[in-house]
Design a protein around this motif. Structure first.
Motif, short mmCIF file in Angstrom:
data_model
loop_
_atom_site.label_atom_id
_atom_site.label_comp_id
_atom_site.label_asym_id
_atom_site.label_seq_id
_atom_site.Cartn_x
_atom_site.Cartn_y
_atom_site.Cartn_z
N VAL A 6 4.79 2.64 -7.44
CA VAL A 6 5.13 1.89 -6.23
C VAL A 6 4.83 2.82 -5.07
CG1 VAL A 6 6.95 0.77 -4.95
CG2 VAL A 6 6.89 0.59 -7.42
N LEU A 7 3.90 2.38 -4.23
CA LEU A 7 3.40 3.35 -3.26
C LEU A 7 4.28 3.48 -2.02
CD1 LEU A 7 -0.47 3.16 -3.26
CD2 LEU A 7 1.08 4.46 -4.65
N GLN A 65 7.34 -4.26 -1.95
CA GLN A 65 6.82 -3.28 -2.92
C GLN A 65 5.30 -3.37 -2.96
OE1 GLN A 65 8.80 -4.22 -6.61
NE2 GLN A 65 9.63 -2.15 -6.63
N TRP A 66 4.68 -2.21 -2.90
CA TRP A 66 3.20 -2.16 -3.05
C TRP A 66 2.97 -1.56 -4.43
CZ3 TRP A 66 -1.46 0.05 -3.81
CH2 TRP A 66 -2.55 -0.36 -3.05
N HIS A 80 -12.48 10.46 -5.16
CA HIS A 80 -11.59 9.32 -5.35
C HIS A 80 -10.64 9.59 -6.50
CE1 HIS A 80 -14.07 5.98 -3.20
NE2 HIS A 80 -13.73 6.97 -2.41
N GLY A 81 -9.46 10.06 -6.21
CA GLY A 81 -8.52 10.40 -7.27
C GLY A 81 -7.51 9.29 -7.51
N GLU A 82 -6.78 8.91 -6.51
CA GLU A 82 -5.87 7.77 -6.65
C GLU A 82 -5.58 7.22 -5.25
OE1 GLU A 82 -1.76 8.50 -7.65
OE2 GLU A 82 -1.93 10.56 -6.97
N VAL A 83 -5.07 6.00 -5.23
CA VAL A 83 -4.74 5.38 -3.94
C VAL A 83 -3.34 5.84 -3.54
CG1 VAL A 83 -4.42 3.19 -2.75
CG2 VAL A 83 -6.15 3.40 -4.52
N HIS A 117 5.36 3.60 7.16
CA HIS A 117 3.97 3.40 6.73
C HIS A 117 3.35 2.37 7.65
CE1 HIS A 117 5.17 -0.42 5.09
NE2 HIS A 117 6.20 0.18 4.52
N ARG A 118 2.09 2.05 7.41
CA ARG A 118 1.43 1.13 8.32
C ARG A 118 1.07 -0.19 7.67
NH1 ARG A 118 -2.43 5.23 11.53
NH2 ARG A 118 -3.05 3.29 12.51
#
Ligand code: SF4
Ligand code: SF4
Lengths: 160, 358
Positions: A147-148, A105-106, A55-58, A68-69
């Motif tokens: 911001v993903l 924005q995520w 688990h490094g980052e989302v 994206h979904r």
């Protein structure tokens, strides 16, 4: 009689199990190839191995059409125990004239994240996942605010 | 061939030629003291490095590998660091006792080195009760440990010290009895005579069954007396944060550390002197040529080779076995080692009486 047998059995069994342990460590001693240590800064980018499920980052995967979904349902935001996610959405009008909520924005505060993975489990559309990137150190705090969704990305249309 | 004893004889003659008796004697004492300190410190540094390196390999790690080539300077860097650090004395500690404890424990370690023969003719004090002296002196170290634990005024230190006391006092017994088995066979308590009695072969081979049993018990008891894992519950990092030396820092801690390695070194030397022939080369009676070839390897090499073998065994134990619980530890001593070593002593006496050893 039985107790005498048990007394000597304990002694020999004890020696046997100690011997097994010593053979195991002795085997490691003479097989330095088995060493697990990764000499990290030296092997960076060469032989460094990080397990896939670490688990490094989302991250939010985007496909080649920059889609994206994420449906901006904010379930991930609610499931996060640390409040490290902000899902900002906006209403747009589709060409058919329907109103629709889309992701604006995520926002991911990695400095608040404990890498528990709850958000990934909560997401109904598999829009986010964990990557095994771990070198997050930074001198400035801005680097921890991510911001993903990539700029200009759209929601992937449902597979028929 | 120049042997080490020629060199010491030469120094002895030189001193007495140029100085008057008392001064020369004093100078010899000082020289011997310096030699002992140098030996102990050098051995401790080598052992710390070897321990950490072996520990790494036993546990699939590299061990120290950053300071110097292969991490060889790591132990020296640590020593310098410990010397430069401040010695903190806790506010409510018993100050004189607190300061005395590391000194006592170090002095005890140095004292026990006196009767050992390192090579032919290299012995500081060839007394006729050498074995007795070593066991007596090395059991004194428990006083230093108890003092340190008590004076720190810290419950963890005290618990560690008491555990260590219980452990050393009980394991002295079986260590003493297994040593007595060898004394029975060689008929002398002088370490020099015991070595000379092994000219035709080491006791572990000549004394067959009782000597092997005594050797195993002695190794177990020595590991316990040196407070090393699997018997290191005097330190017990997980429960006691470090045991009797929790409150010590700087050079005082270094002295405790040094004493631990000195004890280990002394017990290894005692074991090889009794069972593996000290500096005596490996001889097989009858094979004259083989024996002569073995004699070409100097005694000091044999001595340190065997010592390092025992030390390696202890390091191997430490990085393999889990720590024992205190009740199991005492059970092992009182229910297993002690009865076995008493029976073994009788057995050894019987074999010696019948002349059944080789
Ligand atoms: S991994 Fe856990 S802490 Fe991090 S954003 Fe997801 S739910 Fe929040
Ligand atoms: S990432 Fe998943 S859970 Fe979070 S808002 Fe998007 S679709 Fe919903």
């Amino acid at each position: 009689m039985r107790s005498i047998y048990k007394y000597f059995y304990d002694i020999f069994h004890g020696f046997y199990s100690l011997w097994t342990g010593m053979m195991t460590t002795g085997y490691y001693l003479v097989h330095p190839k088995k060493i697990l240590t990764q000499e990290y800064p030296d092997n960076r980018g060469t032989t460094l191995y990080i397990a896939e499920r670490f688990h490094g980052e989302v991250v939010m995967p985007h496909d080649e059409n920059n889609e994206h979904r994420c449906t901006a349902c904010s379930l991930c935001q609610m499931s996060c125990p640390n409040g490290s996610i902000e899902v900002k959405s906006e209403m747009i009008e589709t060409p058919e004239g329907k109103k629709k909520k889309v992701l604006k924005q995520w926002i991911y505060h990695i400095d608040l994240c404990t890498f528990c993975g709850s958000c990934i489990d909560a997401c109904p559309s598999d829009a986010i996942r964990m990557s095994n990137e771990f070198e997050h150190a930074s001198y400035t705090k801005d680097a921890f605010l991510k911001v993903l969704n990539k700029p200009g990305s759209k929601l992937k249309s449902k597979e028929k | 061939m120049i042997s080490l004893s020629d060199i010491t004889q030469w120094i002895h003659k030189m001193l007495f030629q140029y100085l008057n008796g008392t001064v020369a004697y004093g100078a010899e004492l000082v020289l011997a003291g310096v030699a002992v300190i140098a030996l102990v410190v050098a051995m401790a540094i080598i052992m710390v490095y070897a321990e950490r390196k072996f520990a790494g390999f036993f546990q699939m790690r590299w061990g120290p590998n950053r300071v110097g080539k292969w991490g060889t300077l790591q132990a020296i860097a640590d020593t310098v660091k410990l010397m430069l650090k401040e010695c903190i004395t806790p506010n409510n500690a018993d100050k004189p006792m607190f300061k005395l404890a590391p000194i006592i424990i170090t002095v005890v370690g140095f004292l026990a080195l006196a009767p050992f023969a390192f090579a032919k003719g290299i012995v500081l004090w060839d007394m006729n009760i050498g074995v007795f002296y070593v066991t007596a002196i090395s059991s004194l170290s428990v006083i230093g440990i108890l003092m340190g634990g008590w004076a720190s005024n810290n419950k963890y230190s005290l618990l560690g010290a008491l555990r260590s006391g219980a452990q050393i006092v009980s394991y002295e017994l079986s260590a003493g009895l297994s040593i007595a088995a060898i004394i029975v066979m060689s008929g002398s308590m002088s370490l020099n005579d015991i070595i000379l009695a092994q000219t035709d072969g080491w006791w572990i081979l000549r004394g067959h069954i009782p000597a092997i049993i005594a050797f195993v018990i002695s190794i177990i008891a020595s590991t316990a007396e040196a407070n090393r894992s699997p018997f290191d519950l005097a330190e017990g990092e997980q429960e006691l944060t470090g045991g009797y030396h929790t409150e010590y820092s700087g050079i005082q801690f270094a002295l405790f550390f040094l004493a631990e390695y000195t004890t280990m070194f002394i017990l290894a030397m005692l074991n090889i002197t009794l069972f593996l022939g000290g500096w005596m080369p490996f001889h097989i009676p009858g094979l004259t040529v083989f024996n002569h070839i073995m004699d070409f390897i100097p005694g000091i090499v044999w001595f340190f080779g065997k010592t390092f073998f025992i030390l390696f065994l202890m390091i191997w134990f430490r990085w393999t076995f889990p720590r024992m619980r205190i009740d199991k530890l005492l059970k092992l001593e009182w229910k297993y080692l002690l009865p076995i070593s008493i029976v073994n002593l009788l057995f050894a006496a019987f074999i010696t009486l019948m002349g059944w050893h080789f």
